[in-house]
Scaffold this active site. Structure first.
Site, mmCIF file in Angstrom:
data_model
loop_
_atom_site.group_PDB
_atom_site.id
_atom_site.type_symbol
_atom_site.label_atom_id
_atom_site.label_comp_id
_atom_site.label_asym_id
_atom_site.label_seq_id
_atom_site.Cartn_x
_atom_site.Cartn_y
_atom_site.Cartn_z
ATOM 1 N N LYS A 80 0.833 -1.214 0.000
ATOM 2 C CA LYS A 80 0.000 0.000 0.000
ATOM 3 C C LYS A 80 0.869 1.266 0.000
ATOM 4 C CE LYS A 80 -0.474 0.072 5.007
ATOM 5 N NZ LYS A 80 -1.024 -0.815 6.025
ATOM 6 N N ARG A 89 -10.487 -0.284 14.488
ATOM 7 C CA ARG A 89 -10.488 0.492 13.249
ATOM 8 C C ARG A 89 -11.588 -0.019 12.315
ATOM 9 N NH1 ARG A 89 -4.830 1.090 10.024
ATOM 10 N NH2 ARG A 89 -5.192 -1.126 9.676
ATOM 11 N N HIS A 142 -6.452 -7.434 12.962
ATOM 12 C CA HIS A 142 -5.214 -6.652 12.955
ATOM 13 C C HIS A 142 -4.701 -6.451 14.380
ATOM 14 C CE1 HIS A 142 -2.305 -4.367 10.778
ATOM 15 N NE2 HIS A 142 -2.661 -3.184 11.234
ATOM 16 N N ARG A 187 0.840 -10.940 6.601
ATOM 17 C CA ARG A 187 0.755 -9.711 5.803
ATOM 18 C C ARG A 187 1.914 -8.751 6.088
ATOM 19 N NH1 ARG A 187 -4.356 -9.626 8.479
ATOM 20 N NH2 ARG A 187 -3.639 -7.763 9.575
ATOM 21 N N TYR A 235 15.601 29.774 8.137
ATOM 22 C CA TYR A 235 14.465 30.442 8.792
ATOM 23 C C TYR A 235 14.574 30.356 10.302
ATOM 24 C CZ TYR A 235 12.297 30.311 4.176
ATOM 25 O OH TYR A 235 12.025 30.471 2.857
ATOM 26 N N CYS A 289 14.164 23.654 4.837
ATOM 27 C CA CYS A 289 13.309 24.530 4.019
ATOM 28 C C CYS A 289 12.439 23.664 3.095
ATOM 29 C CB CYS A 289 14.161 25.462 3.173
ATOM 30 S SG CYS A 289 15.379 26.413 4.109
ATOM 31 N N ASP A 292 12.559 23.225 -0.164
ATOM 32 C CA ASP A 292 13.333 22.365 -1.069
ATOM 33 C C ASP A 292 14.852 22.479 -0.912
ATOM 34 O OD1 ASP A 292 13.274 24.849 -2.166
ATOM 35 O OD2 ASP A 292 12.159 24.258 -3.963
#
Ligand SMILES: *Cc1c(COP(=O)(O)O)cnc(C)c1O
Length: 368
Positions: free
Chosen positions: A36, A134, A163, A218, A260, A307, A309
């Protein structure tokens, strides 16, 4: 690829991890490879194709889209959607021969209808709750649901699963879950309901509790060579490396700040490298001032905040680092290593979040 940022995936090591898992569960236990969220960020189709060649029995995906992508890539193995789809999309399971997880009557009825329209019988896996809270009814309330599923002629109860939320941390609770799951199955067996596949073990469950293997497991994280917790004693190989390059270097004076917030202030004249990676790539902002990187066989620490990028790296008084030098953000170089688990610890998160959030726009390069 103009921006120097890429991911290398070692498919040979993926194979080693798969064989390690296979050995640990034995021949009689089938494996659902959990792929997934783009195979935990490693790339859905290339990883699934490799696992298919290695002999995986089943795939576990996170969305109908992922299941459909695997079908379109020519993968014919059974594919289980580990989540619950909305009932309105039931027909896609039939159309693409995907195996749904059924958790309530609304979805079960819609699947039955869709299968009936196609004159098909759709295998489904029933999910019950034994403590995750869940998806699925709590096991005590699930007998009634199984009764109503048995009335539906166009779906077949191929599998049952649950699970484990604390397989890495709580033995008594996990043992209790395994026991009630086993009881639930035995009670249904007595009433003539037989499930071909019975599964509950994620990575930690598989590694720590042989009793949790039933006849299917799994694994997700351990396939990718990452440990869900330090107490997992399995010999795994990391398969992912995240690499970038130095795009600028300069010497700053004592008292000058970097990035920053000016959280980093140089105490003495210091060389600073700017590197092409940032939080928009999935390199967490929480690593600010904490993470290390590897350049030319040495560790260096980030200077100041991450930052969008870029990151800046404190080179100290090292003068030999230049534009174009490779920067290892995750991976192994000689004796030095920065693992996904290291990043997770620095960012105070879990390794799952680190890999699954690596931006899909970063090119992935696959090596055997
Ligand atoms: C993601 C997932 C797994 C795999 O978990 P890991 O801890 O990565 O092994 C197994 N089962 C279900 C239902 C999942 O959602």
């Amino acid at each position: 690829m103009f921006r120097p940022l890429w991911i290398e995936i070692n498919l040979g090591a993926l194979g080693d991890n798969f064989r390690t898992i296979k050995r640990s569960v034995g021949k009689k236990v089938k494996i659902i490879a959990t792929v997934k969220q783009s195979a935990y960020g490693h790339g859905l189709v290339p990883v699934a194709k490799e696992l298919k060649n290695l002999g995986v029995d089943f795939f576990g995906v996170g969305s109908l889209e992922e299941g459909i992508s695997l079908r379109k890539a020519g993968i014919k193995s059974p594919i289980l959607l580990l989540s619950a789809a909305l009932a309105q999309y039931a027909r896609y399971f039939v159309k693409y021969r995907l195996t749904p997880t059924v958790i309530n009557d609304e979805l079960a009825n819609a699947l039955n209808q869709a299968a009936k329209r196609a004159s098909a019988k759709l295998p489904v896996h029933l999910k019950i709750d034994t403590g995750m809270g869940r998806l699925g009814y709590y096991y005590e309330d699930a007998y009634r649901f199984v009764e109503s599923l048995r009335q539906l002629k166009n779906i077949s109860l191929e599998g049952i699963f649950t699970h484990l939320p604390v397989a890495d941390t709580n033995t008594s609770f996990t043992n209790y879950q395994i026991e009630i799951f086993d009881d639930f199955i035995s009670n249904l067996e007595k009433e003539g309901v037989h499930f071909k596949y019975r599964h509950c073990a994620n990575s930690a469950g598989l590694a720590i509790y042989p009793k949790a293997h039933f006849n299917m497991v799994r694994p997700g994280l351990i396939l990718y060579g990452i440990k869900p917790a330090p107490n997992i004693k399995m010999n795994l190989k990391p398969i992912l490396a995240l690499k970038s390059k130095v795009i600028f270097v300069k010497k700053i004076k004592a008292g000058m700040g970097v990035s920053y917030g000016r959280t980093y202030i140089a105490r003495k004249p210091t060389n600073i490298a700017t590197v092409s990676v940032g939080y928009a790539d999935g390199y967490p902002w929480a690593l600010s001032g904490l993470a290390q990187v590897i350049i030319k066989n040495s560790f260096f620490k980030l200077a100041g905040r991450v930052c969008m990028d870029h990151v800046m790296v404190d080179l100290g008084d090292r003068e030999d680092i230049a534009i174009g030098d490779e920067v290892m953000l995750i991976g192994k170089k000689g004796k030095l290593q920065i693992s996904v688990e290291d990043l997770a610890a620095w960012a105070k998160t879990i390794p799952y979040e680190i890999v699954s959030r690596l931006s899909l726009k970063i090119p992935r390069i696959y090596r055997k």
